[in-house]
Design a protein around this motif. Structure first.
Motif, short mmCIF file in Angstrom:
data_model
loop_
_atom_site.label_atom_id
_atom_site.label_comp_id
_atom_site.label_asym_id
_atom_site.label_seq_id
_atom_site.Cartn_x
_atom_site.Cartn_y
_atom_site.Cartn_z
N VAL A 111 2.02 1.70 -18.17
CA VAL A 111 0.90 2.60 -18.44
C VAL A 111 -0.11 2.52 -17.30
N GLU A 112 -0.37 1.32 -16.82
CA GLU A 112 -1.30 1.16 -15.70
C GLU A 112 -0.77 1.84 -14.45
N ASN A 113 0.55 1.79 -14.25
CA ASN A 113 1.16 2.46 -13.10
C ASN A 113 0.96 3.97 -13.19
N VAL A 114 1.17 4.53 -14.37
CA VAL A 114 0.97 5.97 -14.56
C VAL A 114 -0.50 6.32 -14.32
N GLU A 115 -1.40 5.53 -14.86
CA GLU A 115 -2.83 5.79 -14.68
C GLU A 115 -3.24 5.69 -13.21
N ARG A 116 -2.68 4.71 -12.51
CA ARG A 116 -2.99 4.55 -11.08
C ARG A 116 -2.51 5.77 -10.30
N ARG A 117 -1.34 6.23 -10.61
CA ARG A 117 -0.80 7.41 -9.91
C ARG A 117 -1.60 8.66 -10.26
N ALA A 118 -2.07 8.76 -11.49
CA ALA A 118 -2.91 9.90 -11.88
C ALA A 118 -4.23 9.87 -11.11
N ARG A 119 -4.78 8.68 -10.91
CA ARG A 119 -6.01 8.57 -10.11
C ARG A 119 -5.76 8.98 -8.67
N GLN A 120 -4.57 8.68 -8.15
CA GLN A 120 -4.22 9.11 -6.79
C GLN A 120 -4.21 10.63 -6.69
N VAL A 121 -3.72 11.29 -7.72
CA VAL A 121 -3.73 12.76 -7.74
C VAL A 121 -5.16 13.26 -7.63
N LEU A 122 -6.04 12.68 -8.44
CA LEU A 122 -7.44 13.11 -8.43
C LEU A 122 -8.12 12.82 -7.10
N GLU A 123 -7.76 11.72 -6.47
CA GLU A 123 -8.32 11.39 -5.15
C GLU A 123 -7.87 12.42 -4.11
N GLU A 124 -6.62 12.84 -4.17
CA GLU A 124 -6.11 13.84 -3.22
C GLU A 124 -6.77 15.20 -3.45
N ILE A 125 -7.02 15.53 -4.71
CA ILE A 125 -7.70 16.79 -5.00
C ILE A 125 -9.12 16.74 -4.44
N ALA A 126 -9.81 15.63 -4.64
CA ALA A 126 -11.16 15.47 -4.09
C ALA A 126 -11.13 15.56 -2.57
#
Length: 153
Positions: A126-141
């Protein structure tokens, strides 16, 4: 009735996003988001429910992706399938990375749900999925920041 709604949406997308590079970046994000949700639907309810917050974050970011792609298309409408040189390279790079990170998030979700015990067994998946989701948001920013930089030039 649905046919006409789809036709209107397709015309609106072509008008706002074009048919080239920016449309592809937008559509790729949508496909990744769809895949993520398909994976959640195939998982067991209890296990998949632990991944729903990450899925919600990714879905909530779709208007941001669309806004970047629409504005990029307005500024560089003639871009077909080749990455634009110069000013828009970083915008496209970040949109591509967001799409890649979203695909990696969906893959991590699938691996988490397919692991023995699913998402209930270990928090690491779950933490891995959440970390990858945060990476998506960082790339969008980063794509938004790159577009602001292009506007200021």
């Amino acid at each position: 009735m649905a046919f006409f709604a789809q036709a209107r949406a397709r015309r609106r997308d072509e008008s706002e996003l074009g048919t080239g590079l920016w449309r592809r970046a937008h559509d790729r994000y949508i496909r990744g988001l769809d895949r993520f949700h398909q994976i959640l639907e195939q998982g067991q309810d209890e296990a998949a429910s632990r991944l729903v917050p990450a899925a919600d974050l990714l879905a909530d970011a779709l208007p941001r992706i669309r806004a970047v792609c629409v504005e990029a298309h307005r500024a560089a409408p003639g871009v077909d399938l080749n990455v634009p040189g110069g000013r828009f390279t970083e915008v496209h790079r970040r949109l591509s990375r967001a799409g890649n990170a979203l695909a990696a998030s969906a893959e991590a979700a699938a691996m988490t749900l397919l692991a023995p015990g699913g998402a209930d067994d270990g928090a690491a998946g779950v933490e891995n999925v959440e970390r990858r989701a945060r990476q998506v948001l960082e790339e969008i920013a980063a794509a938004e920041a790159a577009l602001r930089d292009v506007r200021s030039q």
